[in-house]
Scaffold this active site. Sequence first.
Site, PDB file in Angstrom:
ATOM      1  N   TYR A  89      -0.527   8.494  -2.619  1.00  0.00           N
ATOM      2  CA  TYR A  89      -0.544   8.186  -4.049  1.00  0.00           C
ATOM      3  C   TYR A  89      -1.784   8.845  -4.685  1.00  0.00           C
ATOM      4  O   TYR A  89      -1.818   9.129  -5.862  1.00  0.00           O
ATOM      5  CB  TYR A  89      -0.679   6.672  -4.286  1.00  0.00           C
ATOM      6  CG  TYR A  89       0.578   5.835  -4.097  1.00  0.00           C
ATOM      7  CD1 TYR A  89       1.733   6.353  -3.536  1.00  0.00           C
ATOM      8  CD2 TYR A  89       0.570   4.500  -4.499  1.00  0.00           C
ATOM      9  CE1 TYR A  89       2.853   5.541  -3.367  1.00  0.00           C
ATOM     10  CE2 TYR A  89       1.696   3.694  -4.347  1.00  0.00           C
ATOM     11  CZ  TYR A  89       2.830   4.227  -3.770  1.00  0.00           C
ATOM     12  OH  TYR A  89       3.931   3.424  -3.614  1.00  0.00           O
ATOM     13  N   GLU A 138      -4.646   9.047   8.886  1.00  0.00           N
ATOM     14  CA  GLU A 138      -3.208   8.968   9.186  1.00  0.00           C
ATOM     15  C   GLU A 138      -2.889   9.656  10.516  1.00  0.00           C
ATOM     16  O   GLU A 138      -1.924   9.319  11.185  1.00  0.00           O
ATOM     17  CB  GLU A 138      -2.396   9.650   8.083  1.00  0.00           C
ATOM     18  CG  GLU A 138      -2.339   8.898   6.782  1.00  0.00           C
ATOM     19  CD  GLU A 138      -1.283   7.797   6.772  1.00  0.00           C
ATOM     20  OE1 GLU A 138      -0.219   7.983   7.379  1.00  0.00           O
ATOM     21  OE2 GLU A 138      -1.543   6.753   6.161  1.00  0.00           O
ATOM     22  N   HIS A 175      -7.892   3.846   3.680  1.00  0.00           N
ATOM     23  CA  HIS A 175      -7.987   4.593   4.929  1.00  0.00           C
ATOM     24  C   HIS A 175      -9.416   4.782   5.415  1.00  0.00           C
ATOM     25  O   HIS A 175      -9.633   5.059   6.586  1.00  0.00           O
ATOM     26  CB  HIS A 175      -7.342   5.969   4.753  1.00  0.00           C
ATOM     27  CG  HIS A 175      -5.857   5.929   4.640  1.00  0.00           C
ATOM     28  ND1 HIS A 175      -5.209   5.196   3.684  1.00  0.00           N
ATOM     29  CD2 HIS A 175      -4.901   6.524   5.396  1.00  0.00           C
ATOM     30  CE1 HIS A 175      -3.900   5.349   3.852  1.00  0.00           C
ATOM     31  NE2 HIS A 175      -3.693   6.146   4.870  1.00  0.00           N
ATOM     32  N   CYS A 177     -11.046   3.279  -0.587  1.00  0.00           N
ATOM     33  CA  CYS A 177      -9.702   3.714  -0.202  1.00  0.00           C
ATOM     34  C   CYS A 177      -9.361   3.012   1.099  1.00  0.00           C
ATOM     35  O   CYS A 177     -10.219   2.874   1.981  1.00  0.00           O
ATOM     36  CB  CYS A 177      -9.687   5.232  -0.011  1.00  0.00           C
ATOM     37  SG  CYS A 177      -8.143   5.843   0.685  1.00  0.00           S
ATOM     38  N   ASP A 192       0.860  -1.179   0.000  1.00  0.00           N
ATOM     39  CA  ASP A 192       0.000   0.000   0.000  1.00  0.00           C
ATOM     40  C   ASP A 192       0.895   1.227   0.000  1.00  0.00           C
ATOM     41  O   ASP A 192       2.093   1.133   0.274  1.00  0.00           O
ATOM     42  CB  ASP A 192      -0.883  -0.014   1.273  1.00  0.00           C
ATOM     43  CG  ASP A 192      -1.783   1.219   1.346  1.00  0.00           C
ATOM     44  OD1 ASP A 192      -2.351   1.594   0.300  1.00  0.00           O
ATOM     45  OD2 ASP A 192      -1.908   1.822   2.434  1.00  0.00           O
ATOM     46  N   SER A 193       0.297   2.366  -0.285  1.00  0.00           N
ATOM     47  CA  SER A 193       1.069   3.607  -0.249  1.00  0.00           C
ATOM     48  C   SER A 193       1.497   3.948   1.183  1.00  0.00           C
ATOM     49  O   SER A 193       2.389   4.757   1.377  1.00  0.00           O
ATOM     50  CB  SER A 193       0.213   4.743  -0.807  1.00  0.00           C
ATOM     51  OG  SER A 193      -1.020   4.792  -0.110  1.00  0.00           O
ATOM     52  N   CYS A 204      -3.693  -1.152  -1.982  1.00  0.00           N
ATOM     53  CA  CYS A 204      -3.956   0.261  -2.252  1.00  0.00           C
ATOM     54  C   CYS A 204      -4.973   0.401  -3.389  1.00  0.00           C
ATOM     55  O   CYS A 204      -4.730  -0.085  -4.499  1.00  0.00           O
ATOM     56  CB  CYS A 204      -2.637   0.928  -2.633  1.00  0.00           C
ATOM     57  SG  CYS A 204      -2.774   2.656  -3.033  1.00  0.00           S
ATOM     58  N   ASN A 205      -6.077   1.061  -3.113  1.00  0.00           N
ATOM     59  CA  ASN A 205      -7.101   1.242  -4.150  1.00  0.00           C
ATOM     60  C   ASN A 205      -6.562   2.060  -5.323  1.00  0.00           C
ATOM     61  O   ASN A 205      -6.841   1.755  -6.473  1.00  0.00           O
ATOM     62  CB  ASN A 205      -8.324   1.969  -3.577  1.00  0.00           C
ATOM     63  CG  ASN A 205      -9.153   1.066  -2.690  1.00  0.00           C
ATOM     64  OD1 ASN A 205     -10.171   0.549  -3.118  1.00  0.00           O
ATOM     65  ND2 ASN A 205      -8.722   0.865  -1.464  1.00  0.00           N
TER      66      ASN A 205
END
Length: 280
Positions: free
Chosen positions: A51, A162, A200, A198, A19-20, A82-83
């Site tokens: 990203y 985050e 997150h 996503c 993932d990013s 990661c989407n």
Amino acid sequence: MTPEHGPVGLTELPIGIFDSGMGGLTVLRALRERLPQERWLYLGDTARLPYGTKGPETVARYAVQAASHLVARGIKMLVIACNTASAVAMPRLSKEFTSLPVIGVVEAGAMAAINASKSGHIAVLATESTVRGGTYKRAIQSQRGDAQVFSQACSLFVALAEEGWIKGPLVEAVVREYLQPMLEEKKRQGLDCLVLGCTHFPLLKDTIAHVAGPGVVLVDSSETVARAVEKFLHQSNLARTSGSGDAHFLATDSAERFARIGSLFLGEPVNLQDVELVNL
Ligand code: DGL
């Protein structure tokens, strides 16, 4: 190769997942619950996150670098958690790594949305890049031609997650602002499904569900991806059938931050000694 266990040695290799950043740990959480005997090698490209606001060429280049790093360490398959990378870089990854099985989150999320929506009016919340590329919309409409897909980029959700800000008045105000057009659509068109497109966004699930209101099902692709990975491992005799699984983490920036915030995404502690700093 033995008939029941696939190529000797290969089953013992970890599954690469990238993932990013740390968001993909929400996907790893679902994978570990479903496949507790597997070994996982997770790469979070924390130095280059996000990203989701970058162009497709850049995302594809980063995705190939991340995948190459995992392949060089030895993995039996790759999960793109990661989407944005799944949406933008899948064709490039399949071209570069022809013999590596690769599963991404977008197809899985699209499938889950189709199964969850009765009306066929579906909203996708994702990053700017994912929305711009239209991959979710195409993936949904390729399975259900009459689906109406409404997409909304929610870039600030990434920063909130985050930061560990997942509820409270400020988070609710941001979610309400982004969801306003979707709520109008719900009133007009009977939208009944919302895809958290996503990595997150599952962290903000409670607030998103509260703002979206009753009659809207929230779809998180991690469960569907976990099922797809399980099915693939069994079909190809690559499942690890003995021993207990484990996870090793690679981050491109700040192992300490990865361990601290990553625990929130993974839903269990990430030990600092299991996080290795790498350069792609
Ligand atoms: N992992 C990204 C995704 O799922 C979100 C974070 C980013 O923008 O890099 O789209």
